[in-house]
Write a protein that holds these residues in place. Structure first.
Motif, short mmCIF file in Angstrom:
data_model
loop_
_atom_site.label_atom_id
_atom_site.label_comp_id
_atom_site.label_asym_id
_atom_site.label_seq_id
_atom_site.Cartn_x
_atom_site.Cartn_y
_atom_site.Cartn_z
N GLY A 116 60.20 37.59 70.64
CA GLY A 116 58.72 37.92 70.25
C GLY A 116 57.85 36.65 70.53
N ALA A 117 57.91 35.85 71.12
CA ALA A 117 57.00 34.54 71.41
C ALA A 117 56.31 34.81 72.53
CB ALA A 117 57.94 33.44 71.40
N HIS A 118 55.11 34.59 72.69
CA HIS A 118 54.30 34.34 73.99
C HIS A 118 54.82 33.29 75.10
CE1 HIS A 118 51.20 37.08 72.45
NE2 HIS A 118 50.74 36.28 71.65
N TYR A 119 54.52 33.53 76.13
CA TYR A 119 55.27 32.68 77.17
C TYR A 119 54.43 32.34 78.32
CZ TYR A 119 58.49 32.16 81.18
OH TYR A 119 59.01 31.73 82.48
N LEU A 120 54.37 31.05 78.70
CA LEU A 120 53.78 30.64 79.60
C LEU A 120 54.81 29.70 80.76
CD1 LEU A 120 51.49 30.17 77.44
CD2 LEU A 120 50.10 29.53 79.25
N ASP A 121 54.67 29.86 82.06
CA ASP A 121 55.54 28.99 82.77
C ASP A 121 54.76 28.39 83.94
OD1 ASP A 121 55.79 30.59 85.20
OD2 ASP A 121 57.25 31.76 84.27
N SER A 122 55.46 27.32 84.89
CA SER A 122 54.84 26.54 85.62
C SER A 122 55.51 26.95 86.97
CB SER A 122 54.90 25.15 85.33
OG SER A 122 56.60 24.58 85.37
N THR A 123 55.99 28.06 87.06
CA THR A 123 56.60 28.45 88.40
C THR A 123 55.65 28.59 89.35
OG1 THR A 123 58.38 29.65 89.42
CG2 THR A 123 56.77 30.77 88.18
N GLY A 124 56.14 28.15 90.72
CA GLY A 124 55.49 28.72 92.05
C GLY A 124 56.26 29.56 92.87
N GLU A 125 57.24 29.97 92.35
CA GLU A 125 58.51 30.66 93.08
C GLU A 125 58.34 32.33 93.03
OE1 GLU A 125 62.56 29.27 91.79
OE2 GLU A 125 61.49 27.50 91.23
N ALA A 126 58.01 32.82 94.38
CA ALA A 126 57.72 34.01 94.38
C ALA A 126 58.75 35.10 93.98
CB ALA A 126 57.48 34.32 95.97
N ARG A 175 55.25 43.43 72.43
CA ARG A 175 53.80 43.15 72.09
C ARG A 175 53.61 41.72 72.11
NH1 ARG A 175 51.02 47.29 70.59
NH2 ARG A 175 49.36 45.95 69.65
N ILE A 176 54.13 41.00 73.34
CA ILE A 176 53.90 39.56 73.88
C ILE A 176 53.36 39.50 75.00
CG2 ILE A 176 55.69 38.63 72.15
CD1 ILE A 176 57.09 38.35 74.89
N GLY A 177 52.65 38.37 75.39
CA GLY A 177 52.09 38.16 76.72
C GLY A 177 52.99 37.24 77.52
N MET A 178 53.14 37.37 78.62
CA MET A 178 54.18 36.49 79.46
C MET A 178 53.09 36.09 80.73
SD MET A 178 57.87 38.19 79.44
CE MET A 178 58.83 36.64 79.65
N VAL A 179 52.51 34.90 80.78
CA VAL A 179 51.72 34.60 81.86
C VAL A 179 52.59 33.68 82.63
CG1 VAL A 179 49.48 33.74 82.25
CG2 VAL A 179 50.05 34.62 80.05
N THR A 180 53.23 33.93 83.82
CA THR A 180 53.80 33.42 84.71
C THR A 180 52.98 32.60 85.94
OG1 THR A 180 55.71 33.52 86.06
CG2 THR A 180 54.24 35.16 86.38
N ALA A 181 53.41 31.53 86.40
CA ALA A 181 52.87 30.68 87.63
C ALA A 181 51.49 30.31 86.78
CB ALA A 181 52.56 31.64 88.75
N GLY A 205 45.15 33.76 70.61
CA GLY A 205 45.92 35.00 71.00
C GLY A 205 45.61 35.28 72.45
N LEU A 206 46.18 36.13 72.91
CA LEU A 206 45.98 36.44 74.37
C LEU A 206 45.39 37.98 74.32
CD1 LEU A 206 49.30 35.70 75.97
CD2 LEU A 206 47.38 34.56 76.23
N LYS A 207 44.76 38.31 75.43
CA LYS A 207 43.71 39.59 75.59
C LYS A 207 44.67 40.84 76.03
CE LYS A 207 39.51 37.16 76.42
NZ LYS A 207 38.68 37.58 75.36
N GLY A 208 46.07 40.71 75.93
CA GLY A 208 46.84 41.78 76.44
C GLY A 208 48.27 41.44 76.07
N THR A 209 49.18 42.48 76.25
CA THR A 209 50.36 42.26 76.29
C THR A 209 51.07 42.63 77.62
OG1 THR A 209 50.85 44.40 75.39
CG2 THR A 209 50.45 42.74 73.86
N GLY A 210 52.55 42.29 77.58
CA GLY A 210 53.31 42.51 79.00
C GLY A 210 53.03 41.25 79.93
N ALA A 211 53.49 41.61 81.16
CA ALA A 211 53.20 40.41 82.13
C ALA A 211 51.63 40.36 82.65
CB ALA A 211 53.97 40.61 83.41
N LEU A 212 50.88 39.14 82.46
CA LEU A 212 49.66 39.17 82.53
C LEU A 212 49.37 38.12 83.75
CD1 LEU A 212 48.63 38.84 78.79
CD2 LEU A 212 48.79 40.97 80.16
N GLY A 213 48.14 38.59 84.37
CA GLY A 213 47.75 37.44 85.44
C GLY A 213 46.53 36.65 84.46
N PRO A 214 46.28 35.23 84.81
CA PRO A 214 45.41 34.42 84.15
C PRO A 214 44.22 34.97 83.60
CG PRO A 214 46.34 33.51 86.08
CD PRO A 214 46.43 34.74 86.45
N VAL A 215 43.59 35.93 84.31
CA VAL A 215 42.33 36.64 83.78
C VAL A 215 42.60 37.77 82.74
CG1 VAL A 215 40.27 37.92 84.56
CG2 VAL A 215 41.22 36.11 86.15
#
Length: 364
Positions: A94-104, A122-128, A334-344
């Motif tokens: 249950g931790a928010h997550y960001l990563d630096s990947t560029g892999e499709a 109820r967490i946000g995951m912001v990939t790439a 905090g983040l403005k949403g939950t689930g897999a999120l785009g930057p916006v």
């Protein structure tokens, strides 16, 4: 109380840039990696930061890095090989997550596999959330806002200005991208397609420069903002006159990798040749390069409705700085949403524009 920020891969190239940027913001992150000696040295160098040893070969050690409400930054790549344990840890604990990947393929996995689980947790995951692929999300969102409801297609292209050699992580991302299937938003849904299927040209500072098509987070994120968009095209313009030959190589590789024995051989070759985080350009080298991103929105009849360009500093410093901004913002506000999120989705367009400006890329 704000959660902790944990940087997994802190002793690697991108991880160290993110750590330095966090410390520059007055944050004291937890440093995590597999080599305890390197961790201790880095923690001591930066004023006695907390350290934690974790290894992707022991997923339980990665899960132990975070607690509910923390923010986990993962820079451990190639992500197709080593990214899973950090994503799994975030969604399980249950931790928010960001990563630096560029892999499709890994980006697609976050949106399609982990996204529903992250929403339930109820967490946000912001990939790439580095240079791959934050600036294009920003430029694409800005151009769609300007174009209005008439826009049905958006195209985005990334270019390097000046000169810079790739880091080990960038080389690994590119190698994986030539072997693995990519994707694109077509006809209102995600379609699987090979990388470099298309080549397009763009004007960059008075020069015509080509780019090859790539899978990126824009394909998932931008249609959420603008429901009328039925097509998203993203191009990487790093290869100049090699773009057309790369298109041919990609076509041949797609045929070869359809045969399991050939795919196994190519995977083994890439694993030996490209080791992932093996360092990268130093500060002086990075300072000799910059970034230029073009975004265009089109109507259904092909008329260009709007164009936006963002530009600024080098790939690597931007990645470290935007990861630090994103994690600090997520931990404090905090983040403005939950689930897999785009930057916006995650931060809001105006906030993201300010964050990118702070990290070194802004509207040109």
């Amino acid at each position: 109380m704000a959660g902790r920020i944990v940087v997994f891969g802190a002793t690697g190239y991108t991880g160290r840039l993110a750590v330095d940027a966090l410390v520059g913001r007055g944050v004291r992150p937890v440093l995590a990696a597999r080599n305890v000696e390197r961790l201790r040295a880095l923690g001591d160098e930066l004023g006695g930061l907390e350290i934690a040893v974790a290894d992707v070969s022991r997923p339980e050690s990665v899960r132990a890095l975070v607690e509910p409400g923390d923010v986990l930054i993962s820079t451990v790549g190639p992500f197709g090989r080593w990214g899973g344990p950090a994503a799994e840890a975030a969604v399980t604990v249950g931790a928010h997550y960001l990563d630096s990947t560029g892999e499709a393929p890994f980006i697609r996995r976050i949106f399609e596999e982990y996204g529903p689980r992250a929403e339930s947790a109820r967490i946000g995951m912001v990939t790439a959330f580095g240079y791959d692929w934050v600036p294009g999300n920003l430029a694409g969102a800005l151009v769609l806002r300007e174009a209005g409801d008439a826009a049905t297609r958006v195209e985005i292209a990334y270019f390097i200005t000046g000169r810079a050699r790739p880091s080990g992580g960038t080389a690994a991302t590119f190698a994986a991208g030539m072997l693995d299937p990519a994707f694109a938003w077509r006809d209102g849904r995600i379609h699987t397609e090979r990388a470099a299927r298309r080549v397009a040209s763009f004007d960059v500072n008075g020069r015509t420069r080509p780019g090859i098509s790539v899978g990126s987070s824009e394909h998932f994120a931008l249609p959420r903002m603008h429901r009328g968009v039925s097509e998203v095209d993203v191009y990487l313009g790093w290869f100049g006159p090699l773009s057309r030959p790369m298109q041919a190589v990609s076509a041949g590789t797609a045929i070869a990798t359809a045969m399991p024995w050939a795919r196994r051989g190519l995977d083994a070759l890439v694993s030996r040749a490209v080791r992932g985080s093996t360092g990268g350009p130093d500060a002086a080298e990075r300072a000799r390069s910059g970034s230029h991103i073009v975004a265009r929105a089109y109507a259904g009849d092909g008329t260009m409705l709007a164009e936006v360009r963002v530009a600024g500093g080098n790939v690597y410093d931007f990645s470290g700085a935007i990861l630090a901004w994103g994690a600090h913002t997520a931990a404090s506000a905090g983040l403005k949403g939950t689930g897999a999120l785009g930057p916006v989705d995650a931060f809001g367009l105006d906030e993201l524009e300010a964050g990118c400006r702070e990290a070194g890329i802004e509207r040109a």
